[in-house]
Write a protein that holds these residues in place. Structure first.
Motif, PDB file in Angstrom:
ATOM      1  N   ALA A  14      23.310  19.966 -36.547  1.00  0.00           N
ATOM      2  CA  ALA A  14      23.114  18.904 -37.527  1.00  0.00           C
ATOM      3  C   ALA A  14      21.687  18.958 -38.074  1.00  0.00           C
ATOM      4  CB  ALA A  14      23.390  17.555 -36.890  1.00  0.00           C
ATOM      5  N   GLY A  15      21.596  18.786 -39.374  1.00  0.00           N
ATOM      6  CA  GLY A  15      20.303  18.879 -40.047  1.00  0.00           C
ATOM      7  C   GLY A  15      19.989  20.254 -40.582  1.00  0.00           C
ATOM      8  N   GLY A  16      20.767  21.234 -40.182  1.00  0.00           N
ATOM      9  CA  GLY A  16      20.540  22.603 -40.625  1.00  0.00           C
ATOM     10  C   GLY A  16      21.105  22.873 -42.008  1.00  0.00           C
ATOM     11  N   SER A  17      20.974  24.123 -42.425  1.00  0.00           N
ATOM     12  CA  SER A  17      21.402  24.538 -43.759  1.00  0.00           C
ATOM     13  C   SER A  17      22.249  25.808 -43.693  1.00  0.00           C
ATOM     14  CB  SER A  17      20.185  24.806 -44.647  1.00  0.00           C
ATOM     15  OG  SER A  17      19.409  23.640 -44.822  1.00  0.00           O
ATOM     16  N   LEU A  18      23.116  25.928 -44.659  1.00  0.00           N
ATOM     17  CA  LEU A  18      23.891  27.143 -44.849  1.00  0.00           C
ATOM     18  C   LEU A  18      24.046  27.386 -46.344  1.00  0.00           C
ATOM     19  CD1 LEU A  18      26.869  26.827 -42.308  1.00  0.00           C
ATOM     20  CD2 LEU A  18      24.982  28.465 -42.185  1.00  0.00           C
ATOM     21  N   THR A  19      24.185  28.640 -46.711  1.00  0.00           N
ATOM     22  CA  THR A  19      24.518  28.985 -48.086  1.00  0.00           C
ATOM     23  C   THR A  19      25.784  29.819 -48.081  1.00  0.00           C
ATOM     24  OG1 THR A  19      22.201  28.972 -48.793  1.00  0.00           O
ATOM     25  CG2 THR A  19      23.776  30.143 -50.189  1.00  0.00           C
TER      26      THR A  19
END
Length: 127
Positions: A14-19
């Protein structure tokens, strides 16, 4: 052979990023509007974001604005979904879809308007 290929999914805290990326492997995306949808277990398919054929106009559903952005590069035949501040309730299979159209300015938010779909990529957000 899959025609629309999604990539970039995975497990993130949680709080992370993905593309996520969506590439058309059999046709040019130049004359196609494109969109992202997602489906969580036990839930209906949900619209996430969409972009017009040229990228001139784009839209992210209200509940995801400020965290998700959609973009495309027709030279690379690819569309992306950048997801920041991920939450456990973002967990779902994410699908890209394209719609052949001569309308260069509009995007499309309903799943039945789209002609072709990718196989989906799983995004799992842990708490």
């Amino acid at each position: 052979q899959e025609e629309l290929v999604e990539s970039g999914g995975g497990l993130v805290q949680a709080g992370g990023s993905l593309t996520l990326a969506c590439t058309d492997t059999v046709d040019t995306m130049t004359n196609s509007a494109a969109g992202w949808f997602r489906q969580a277990p036990g839930r209906e398919r949900e619209f996430v974001a969409a972009v017009s054929t040229t990228g001139e106009t784009k839209y992210v559903t209200d509940s995801l604005k400020g965290r998700f952005t959609v973009s495309r590069d027709n030279d690379k035949n690819t569309m992306w979904l950048r997801m920041n501040g991920l939450r456990p309730d973002d967990t779902a299979v994410y699908y890209c879809a394209i719609k052949k159209t001569h309308d260069s300015r509009n995007w499309f938010a309903t799943w039945y308007e789209y002609d072709r779909w990718g196989q989906g990529t799983q995004v799992t957000v842990s708490s």
